[in-house]
Design a protein around this motif. Sequence first.
Motif, PDB file in Angstrom:
ATOM      1  N   GLY A 139       0.825  -1.213   0.000  1.00 40.07           N
ATOM      2  CA  GLY A 139       0.000   0.000   0.000  1.00 40.07           C
ATOM      3  C   GLY A 139       0.855   1.257   0.000  1.00 40.07           C
ATOM      4  N   LEU A 140       1.896   1.270   0.833  1.00 44.75           N
ATOM      5  CA  LEU A 140       2.758   2.459   0.910  1.00 44.75           C
ATOM      6  C   LEU A 140       3.520   2.658  -0.398  1.00 44.75           C
ATOM      7  N   PHE A 141       3.967   1.540  -0.988  1.00 41.91           N
ATOM      8  CA  PHE A 141       4.705   1.662  -2.248  1.00 41.91           C
ATOM      9  C   PHE A 141       3.758   2.113  -3.366  1.00 41.91           C
ATOM     10  N   ALA A 142       2.510   1.619  -3.337  1.00 46.04           N
ATOM     11  CA  ALA A 142       1.521   2.065  -4.332  1.00 46.04           C
ATOM     12  C   ALA A 142       1.321   3.582  -4.198  1.00 46.04           C
ATOM     13  N   ALA A 143       1.244   4.054  -2.953  1.00 45.72           N
ATOM     14  CA  ALA A 143       1.060   5.496  -2.723  1.00 45.72           C
ATOM     15  C   ALA A 143       2.250   6.284  -3.279  1.00 45.72           C
ATOM     16  N   LEU A 144       3.446   5.770  -3.066  1.00 45.65           N
ATOM     17  CA  LEU A 144       4.643   6.459  -3.574  1.00 45.65           C
ATOM     18  C   LEU A 144       4.617   6.533  -5.098  1.00 45.65           C
ATOM     19  N   GLY A 197      18.887  -1.929  11.038  1.00 43.11           N
ATOM     20  CA  GLY A 197      17.948  -1.332  11.999  1.00 43.11           C
ATOM     21  C   GLY A 197      16.556  -1.938  11.922  1.00 43.11           C
ATOM     22  N   GLY A 198      16.388  -2.967  11.064  1.00 41.23           N
ATOM     23  CA  GLY A 198      15.085  -3.636  10.955  1.00 41.23           C
ATOM     24  C   GLY A 198      14.294  -3.158   9.746  1.00 41.23           C
ATOM     25  N   VAL A 199      13.423  -4.042   9.237  1.00 50.39           N
ATOM     26  CA  VAL A 199      12.662  -3.722   8.010  1.00 50.39           C
ATOM     27  C   VAL A 199      11.713  -2.531   8.247  1.00 50.39           C
ATOM     28  N   LYS A 200      11.410  -2.270   9.528  1.00 43.25           N
ATOM     29  CA  LYS A 200      10.562  -1.106   9.850  1.00 43.25           C
ATOM     30  C   LYS A 200      11.163   0.203   9.344  1.00 43.25           C
ATOM     31  N   GLN A 201      12.512   0.217   9.205  1.00 38.84           N
ATOM     32  CA  GLN A 201      13.174   1.434   8.686  1.00 38.84           C
ATOM     33  C   GLN A 201      12.660   1.752   7.285  1.00 38.84           C
ATOM     34  N   LEU A 202      12.385   0.690   6.530  1.00 35.76           N
ATOM     35  CA  LEU A 202      11.882   0.867   5.165  1.00 35.76           C
ATOM     36  C   LEU A 202      10.474   1.472   5.201  1.00 35.76           C
ATOM     37  N   VAL A 203       9.668   0.993   6.145  1.00 38.20           N
ATOM     38  CA  VAL A 203       8.297   1.507   6.289  1.00 38.20           C
ATOM     39  C   VAL A 203       8.333   2.993   6.670  1.00 38.20           C
ATOM     40  N   SER A 204       9.185   3.337   7.649  1.00 34.61           N
ATOM     41  CA  SER A 204       9.267   4.744   8.092  1.00 34.61           C
ATOM     42  C   SER A 204       9.745   5.624   6.949  1.00 34.61           C
ATOM     43  N   ALA A 205      10.749   5.138   6.208  1.00 34.99           N
ATOM     44  CA  ALA A 205      11.290   5.953   5.114  1.00 34.99           C
ATOM     45  C   ALA A 205      10.237   6.148   4.022  1.00 34.99           C
ATOM     46  N   LEU A 206       9.487   5.092   3.731  1.00 38.44           N
ATOM     47  CA  LEU A 206       8.438   5.182   2.707  1.00 38.44           C
ATOM     48  C   LEU A 206       7.352   6.169   3.139  1.00 38.44           C
ATOM     49  N   ALA A 207       6.864   5.981   4.367  1.00 31.71           N
ATOM     50  CA  ALA A 207       5.791   6.858   4.867  1.00 31.71           C
ATOM     51  C   ALA A 207       6.278   8.306   4.914  1.00 31.71           C
ATOM     52  N   GLY A 208       7.569   8.479   5.207  1.00 28.33           N
ATOM     53  CA  GLY A 208       8.150   9.825   5.290  1.00 28.33           C
ATOM     54  C   GLY A 208       8.172  10.546   3.948  1.00 28.33           C
ATOM     55  N   GLN A 209       8.110   9.803   2.850  1.00 24.30           N
ATOM     56  CA  GLN A 209       8.127  10.409   1.509  1.00 24.30           C
ATOM     57  C   GLN A 209       6.744  10.881   1.077  1.00 24.30           C
TER      58      GLN A 209
END
Length: 363
Positions: A15-20, A116-128
Amino acid sequence: MIETDTIVIGGGLSGLFAALRLQDLKIPYLLLEAKPEFGGRITGYPVAPGSDVCIDLGPTWFWPHQTLMKQLLARLQVEWFEQYSTGDTLVQRRPDEASFRIQNDAGTMTSCRVTGGVKQLVSALAGQLEQTKIKTEHPVTVVRKSGKKWQVTTVCRGLEQNFSANRMILAVPPRLIVKYLTPEAYMSEGLVKALQAEQTWMAGQAKFIAVYKEPFWRKKGLAGQAFSHVGPLVEIHDASCSAGSGFALFGFIGVSSASRAQLSRQQLTAQCLEQLGTIFGLDALNAAATHVEDWAQDIWVATELDALEPPRHCSFDMEQHEKELEELKVHLVASEFAQFEAGYLEGALMAVETAIQTLPPWP
Ligand SMILES: Cc1cc2nc3c(=O)[nH]c(=O)nc-3n(C[C@H](O)[C@H](O)[C@H](O)COP(=O)(O)OP(=O)(O)OC[C@H]3O[C@@H](n4cnc5c(N)ncnc54)[C@H](O)[C@@H]3O)c2cc1C
């Protein structure tokens, strides 16, 4: 009624990648996520209270051939490292027998980890993403078609809200579409059946993690990897969340979700920790913290069927339903719908890229 062009349902990786990708194409969208946090199956246990550095509780690895993952990490400037695998592997065959060492096979394929964990990817994506366009705590309860428009209802802290769009991107695993998104109202019986038949990958699994001040196993020439025919842990790995810090071991709990439900968290934790002690030695008992993540209990991941069935690989036949979905203006992008790498992180990105290729250009 809030109007947009495309509604994305689900705020996991797909979902986050679709949004990006919609943002890249300047297509107006809104993303609705049920939980208080983004990430879906991606989550982690903080190495210290409040830290965003996490031991992975959901997905842990991606692999060198998975180019979409590598491209996305590079785009978001999120670092990755190779899974620690130096040293011997341990095998526990019987409860009355000491575990024995086998030399690691030098030819094993490298696994890759997000620093730092796969959550870093989620935070970075949401941050964009524009924060007003991505909403947590918005579980979708009803989806219906009204003329050419989609109407979507969410209930946020008891408050009902309605959204309208031309197109829907469903970034929710197949069985959760059936459970929550009222597909009988707009999809054919055949499609609903196919969705219901498709298991949510890894949804019936549970993980145990033990966090340590020092990676004591490395000093003993061990990789942190172990396989057990005894249980409750059946497969154990070094779960340290970067090459040199956040030291931990994790294991898949090989006990069925029904049997897990018979045990209290304390009982299950005690059994897992005791097993680590038996396999790796007494140092393993001195964990700074432990945690059990039982995915079968998560109503936004697993259905009752997922918890009961033995695990099987994804096999959704998208081609068979392409025409119907095209006419509906609905895109299925959860990882289970990918043409290749279905079920994996890479699959989530691939399913989105496939859907994005079919979108008409935004005027
Ligand atoms: C224990 C475990 C280990 C794994 N290990 C690996 C691994 O090592 N490597 C790998 O590549 N993959 C692994 N996976 C798989 C990986 O986690 C998934 O491929 C990936 O996270 C799927 O992302 P997704 O966005 O497609 O789905 P999800 O992450 O499931 O996201 C779906 C989102 O939709 C939301 N949602 C559901 N219903 C609604 C609703 N009604 N309204 C609004 N939102 C809703 C959910 O809350 C969730 O956030 C593992 C999974 C698990 C559980």
